[in-house]
Design a protein around this motif. Structure first.
Motif, mmCIF file in Angstrom:
data_model
loop_
_atom_site.group_PDB
_atom_site.id
_atom_site.type_symbol
_atom_site.label_atom_id
_atom_site.label_comp_id
_atom_site.label_asym_id
_atom_site.label_seq_id
_atom_site.Cartn_x
_atom_site.Cartn_y
_atom_site.Cartn_z
ATOM 1 N N ARG A 1 -2.458 -38.253 -3.003
ATOM 2 C CA ARG A 1 -1.535 -37.728 -1.992
ATOM 3 C C ARG A 1 -2.034 -36.395 -1.443
ATOM 4 O O ARG A 1 -3.036 -35.857 -1.897
ATOM 5 C CB ARG A 1 -0.134 -37.582 -2.594
ATOM 6 N N ASN A 2 -1.309 -35.879 -0.481
ATOM 7 C CA ASN A 2 -1.683 -34.618 0.156
ATOM 8 C C ASN A 2 -1.801 -33.494 -0.875
ATOM 9 O O ASN A 2 -0.923 -33.312 -1.719
ATOM 10 C CB ASN A 2 -0.636 -34.248 1.214
ATOM 11 N N GLN A 3 -2.923 -32.770 -0.823
ATOM 12 C CA GLN A 3 -3.217 -31.615 -1.678
ATOM 13 C C GLN A 3 -3.474 -31.976 -3.140
ATOM 14 O O GLN A 3 -3.547 -31.094 -3.994
ATOM 15 C CB GLN A 3 -2.098 -30.572 -1.593
ATOM 16 N N GLU A 4 -3.651 -33.265 -3.428
ATOM 17 C CA GLU A 4 -4.013 -33.656 -4.786
ATOM 18 C C GLU A 4 -5.528 -33.636 -4.954
ATOM 19 O O GLU A 4 -6.278 -33.946 -4.029
ATOM 20 C CB GLU A 4 -3.471 -35.046 -5.117
ATOM 21 N N LEU A 5 -5.962 -33.292 -6.166
ATOM 22 C CA LEU A 5 -7.386 -33.202 -6.473
ATOM 23 C C LEU A 5 -7.923 -34.579 -6.856
ATOM 24 O O LEU A 5 -7.263 -35.331 -7.577
ATOM 25 C CB LEU A 5 -7.599 -32.226 -7.626
ATOM 26 N N ILE A 6 -9.096 -34.897 -6.362
ATOM 27 C CA ILE A 6 -9.728 -36.184 -6.673
ATOM 28 C C ILE A 6 -10.461 -36.040 -8.007
ATOM 29 O O ILE A 6 -11.388 -35.238 -8.131
ATOM 30 C CB ILE A 6 -10.700 -36.592 -5.552
ATOM 31 N N PRO A 7 -10.075 -36.813 -9.033
ATOM 32 C CA PRO A 7 -10.598 -36.590 -10.384
ATOM 33 C C PRO A 7 -11.932 -37.261 -10.691
ATOM 34 O O PRO A 7 -12.559 -36.936 -11.691
ATOM 35 C CB PRO A 7 -9.494 -37.161 -11.268
ATOM 36 N N ALA A 8 -12.361 -38.218 -9.869
ATOM 37 C CA ALA A 8 -13.600 -38.947 -10.158
ATOM 38 C C ALA A 8 -14.260 -39.370 -8.851
ATOM 39 O O ALA A 8 -13.595 -39.496 -7.819
ATOM 40 C CB ALA A 8 -13.303 -40.171 -11.027
ATOM 41 N N GLY B 1 -6.674 -45.247 4.561
ATOM 42 C CA GLY B 1 -6.095 -43.949 4.860
ATOM 43 C C GLY B 1 -7.067 -43.048 5.600
ATOM 44 O O GLY B 1 -8.258 -43.353 5.745
ATOM 45 N N VAL B 2 -6.539 -41.936 6.091
ATOM 46 C CA VAL B 2 -7.341 -40.944 6.811
ATOM 47 C C VAL B 2 -7.675 -39.817 5.831
ATOM 48 O O VAL B 2 -6.795 -39.054 5.427
ATOM 49 C CB VAL B 2 -6.576 -40.384 8.028
ATOM 50 N N ALA B 3 -8.942 -39.749 5.453
ATOM 51 C CA ALA B 3 -9.363 -38.771 4.445
ATOM 52 C C ALA B 3 -9.940 -37.532 5.114
ATOM 53 O O ALA B 3 -10.858 -37.621 5.924
ATOM 54 C CB ALA B 3 -10.392 -39.398 3.506
ATOM 55 N N LYS B 4 -9.382 -36.388 4.756
ATOM 56 C CA LYS B 4 -9.934 -35.088 5.145
ATOM 57 C C LYS B 4 -10.036 -34.284 3.860
ATOM 58 O O LYS B 4 -9.039 -33.783 3.345
ATOM 59 C CB LYS B 4 -9.038 -34.402 6.175
ATOM 60 N N ILE B 5 -11.245 -34.185 3.346
ATOM 61 C CA ILE B 5 -11.453 -33.668 1.998
ATOM 62 C C ILE B 5 -11.863 -32.196 2.034
ATOM 63 O O ILE B 5 -12.853 -31.829 2.673
ATOM 64 C CB ILE B 5 -12.524 -34.487 1.250
ATOM 65 N N ASP B 6 -11.092 -31.398 1.340
ATOM 66 C CA ASP B 6 -11.382 -29.974 1.194
ATOM 67 C C ASP B 6 -12.247 -29.795 -0.054
ATOM 68 O O ASP B 6 -11.778 -29.947 -1.176
ATOM 69 C CB ASP B 6 -10.060 -29.205 1.057
ATOM 70 N N PRO C 1 -14.090 -34.863 7.159
ATOM 71 C CA PRO C 1 -13.506 -36.194 7.381
ATOM 72 C C PRO C 1 -14.380 -37.280 6.764
ATOM 73 O O PRO C 1 -15.610 -37.190 6.778
ATOM 74 C CB PRO C 1 -13.474 -36.307 8.908
ATOM 75 N N LYS C 2 -13.750 -38.298 6.213
ATOM 76 C CA LYS C 2 -14.461 -39.413 5.603
ATOM 77 C C LYS C 2 -13.979 -40.727 6.207
ATOM 78 O O LYS C 2 -12.801 -40.883 6.535
ATOM 79 C CB LYS C 2 -14.228 -39.429 4.087
ATOM 80 N N LYS C 3 -14.917 -41.670 6.334
ATOM 81 C CA LYS C 3 -14.597 -42.980 6.887
ATOM 82 C C LYS C 3 -14.425 -43.999 5.760
ATOM 83 O O LYS C 3 -14.852 -43.763 4.630
ATOM 84 C CB LYS C 3 -15.707 -43.434 7.837
ATOM 85 N N ILE C 4 -13.819 -45.119 6.094
ATOM 86 C CA ILE C 4 -13.623 -46.189 5.116
ATOM 87 C C ILE C 4 -14.980 -46.618 4.559
ATOM 88 O O ILE C 4 -15.930 -46.868 5.300
ATOM 89 C CB ILE C 4 -12.921 -47.406 5.756
ATOM 90 N N GLY C 5 -15.081 -46.674 3.236
ATOM 91 C CA GLY C 5 -16.317 -47.088 2.587
ATOM 92 C C GLY C 5 -17.214 -45.937 2.168
ATOM 93 O O GLY C 5 -18.158 -46.144 1.397
ATOM 94 N N GLU C 6 -16.936 -44.729 2.652
ATOM 95 C CA GLU C 6 -17.762 -43.579 2.284
ATOM 96 C C GLU C 6 -17.385 -43.063 0.900
ATOM 97 O O GLU C 6 -16.246 -43.208 0.446
ATOM 98 C CB GLU C 6 -17.609 -42.453 3.307
ATOM 99 N N GLY D 1 -13.467 -33.458 -7.369
ATOM 100 C CA GLY D 1 -13.308 -32.033 -7.113
ATOM 101 C C GLY D 1 -12.807 -31.733 -5.724
ATOM 102 O O GLY D 1 -12.346 -30.626 -5.454
ATOM 103 N N GLY D 2 -12.902 -32.725 -4.815
ATOM 104 C CA GLY D 2 -12.365 -32.542 -3.475
ATOM 105 C C GLY D 2 -10.848 -32.655 -3.486
ATOM 106 O O GLY D 2 -10.255 -33.261 -4.377
ATOM 107 N N ARG D 3 -10.223 -32.075 -2.483
ATOM 108 C CA ARG D 3 -8.763 -32.115 -2.378
ATOM 109 C C ARG D 3 -8.380 -32.731 -1.037
ATOM 110 O O ARG D 3 -8.865 -32.295 0.011
ATOM 111 C CB ARG D 3 -8.184 -30.707 -2.509
ATOM 112 N N GLN D 4 -7.529 -33.747 -1.071
ATOM 113 C CA GLN D 4 -7.108 -34.416 0.148
ATOM 114 C C GLN D 4 -6.171 -33.527 0.965
ATOM 115 O O GLN D 4 -5.240 -32.921 0.431
ATOM 116 C CB GLN D 4 -6.424 -35.745 -0.185
ATOM 117 N N SER D 5 -6.437 -33.455 2.277
ATOM 118 C CA SER D 5 -5.574 -32.712 3.196
ATOM 119 C C SER D 5 -5.008 -33.698 4.211
ATOM 120 O O SER D 5 -5.740 -34.210 5.058
ATOM 121 C CB SER D 5 -6.364 -31.614 3.919
ATOM 122 N N GLY D 6 -3.733 -33.978 4.117
ATOM 123 C CA GLY D 6 -3.120 -34.923 5.042
ATOM 124 C C GLY D 6 -2.374 -36.019 4.312
ATOM 125 O O GLY D 6 -1.876 -35.840 3.200
#
Length: 445
Positions: A114-121, A128-133, A145-150, A155-160
């Motif tokens: 979800r928004n502002q959650e940290l990606i653990p792996a 979805g529309v990924a914008k990774i901080d 920004p990330k596309k489907i399949g990328e 350690g990245g954090r989803q924004s949106g």
């Protein structure tokens, strides 16, 4: 109490094993001499011994170690990488969503971020529309920004809005974990070789032993009953307890003083090496810049107060950091009716605010032309049927930075590393004296 000092015995033994005479060797000799001499006198009823001195010595030595240990624990940032990760993640399966512990996450699992959650792996984007901080990993302040399949690294954090990912590496095998553990292969620096105290103790121990043996031999010829006392007295009196107490209390106090000033060091060995530093490398984002403050100015036609409030209201509907910067830079607060709102990833946002069409975004999105300076953070504005101009967004640097760099450059070589693009190169070049000292688009490796 004699047993409580076993750390000193082990350290002295390991030092001798590696042909090193450290500060713990004369301390060990002093403790053993005190204990043996006192035990002998008490057992043979020849005296009361020096047990009180032995207890006092060991007690204060242990207090010093305890003080340094507590200080280090309070200021240490040597935490496991999982300390920054969520305790649990949302697993998506045929039966719906369920929360599972992080250590149960496996390759092939589908997870919801979800928004502002940290990606653990490390994972690939499924929907979805990924914008990774990635600021936690690389220092890059603008979401990627990330596309489907990328692939999306841990350690990245989803924004949106929420995104769905498929795990491709376990947490322990992720890119972030490799970075975290990278310095462990070099081992912990050994301060016993470089420490001034240990260098002094090498000669100190030899000299004290020589004096003790000489005194013992002298009294062996003139008064044999005093020979042993002469030898042991030298070892007891010359025990470098003051020097040993100085080390933990000095290092502990230094770490506390540094910590209160916001200067955190990795271990006590760093304190000894500070005087040897000849090169200083600065990070950009969050180090020389202010995290929550940006330098924003509008370049173009004069906008009315109402137009600015409409732009602010439109920007408030987007979670993009540049939209947030624009929103926070405009004073006032007024709500309007909004319709036909759209947000196009990597392009911009648009909507009709109280009857006025407003578009905010990249130069290509607003004008149809390619930006001549793609690395700059400019947000163009279309309002009232024409392009009004653009918001120029630059980093806001910490007060006094120029004076600090000017002073440090007199005695040190200065460099800058950043995961961001080189949009700030023209601003930082004159500050550091040469563009060659600036390194942008850097990875943590």
């Amino acid at each position: 109490m004699f047993y409580s000092a076993n750390d000193y015995y082990l350290s002295a033994f390991k030092g001798l094993k590696h042909k090193i005479i450290n500060i713990d060797l004369p301390i060990t000799l002093g403790i053993f001499t005190l204990f043996i001499q006192s035990t002998y006198e008490i057992a043979t009823l020849q005296g009361i011994g020096y047990m009180d001195s032995l207890i006092g010595l060991v007690f204060f030595l242990l207090i010093g170690k305890w003080y340094q240990s507590k200080t280090y624990q309070a200021l240490s940032f040597e935490r496991d990488y999982k300390s920054y990760f969520p305790v649990a993640v949302t697993l998506v399966s045929g039966s719906g969503e369920q929360s599972i512990p992080l250590n149960k996450l496996e390759k092939g699992h589908r997870i919801l971020i979800r928004n502002q959650e940290l990606i653990p792996a490390d994972a690939t984007l499924l929907s979805g529309v990924a914008k990774i901080d990635y600021s936690f990993v690389t220092g890059e302040s603008i979401p990627v920004p990330k596309k489907i399949g990328e692939m999306i690294y841990a350690g990245g954090r989803q924004s949106g809005s929420s995104i769905e990912l498929e795990v491709i590496h376990q947490v322990e095998q992720s890119y972030l974990t490799q970075l975290w553990n990278q310095d462990k292969g070099f081992g912990k620096p050994d301060s016993s070789l470089g420490s001034i105290i240990n260098k002094v103790s090498e000669y100190f121990t030899i000299i004290i032993l020589a004096i003790g043996v000489t005194a013992g031999i002298y009294w062996l010829f003139y008064n044999p009953s005093l020979a042993l006392y002469a030898f042991t007295s030298v070892l007891i009196i010359a025990c470098p307890c003051a020097l040993a107490l100085t080390v933990p209390f000095t290092f502990g106090s230094t770490m506390r003083v540094f910590g209160r000033a916001g200067f955190y060091i990795k271990n006590t060995e760093v304190i000894e090496n500070l005087s040897k530093i000849n090169t200083i490398v600065f990070d950009k984002t969050g180090t020389i810049t202010l995290n929550k403050s940006m330098d924003i100015r509008f370049v173009g036609n004069n906008l009315s107060g109402e137009d600015l409030l409409k732009i602010k209201f439109l920007a408030s509907h987007s979670s993009h950091p540049l939209s947030t910067c624009i929103k926070e830079s405009i004073a006032g607060d007024q709500r309007f009716e909004i319709s036909d709102y759209q947000e196009i990833p990597s392009m911009g946002i648009s909507g009709i605010v109280n009857g006025t069409r407003i578009n905010l975004g990249s130069k290509k999105f607003i004008t149809g032309k390619v930006d001549d300076a793609p690395n700059t953070s400019n947000v163009y504005c279309f309002i009232n049927h024409h392009v009004a101009g653009y918001f120029s967004i630059a980093n806001s640097y910490r007060p006094g930075l120029e004076a600090v760099i000017r002073e440090l450059s007199k005695s040190h070589a200065l460099y800058l590393l950043s995961g961001d693009n080189d949009s700030e190169k023209n601003n930082l070049g004159p500050l550091f004296g040469n563009d060659e000292y600036l390194r942008f688009n850097q990875s943590p490796q």
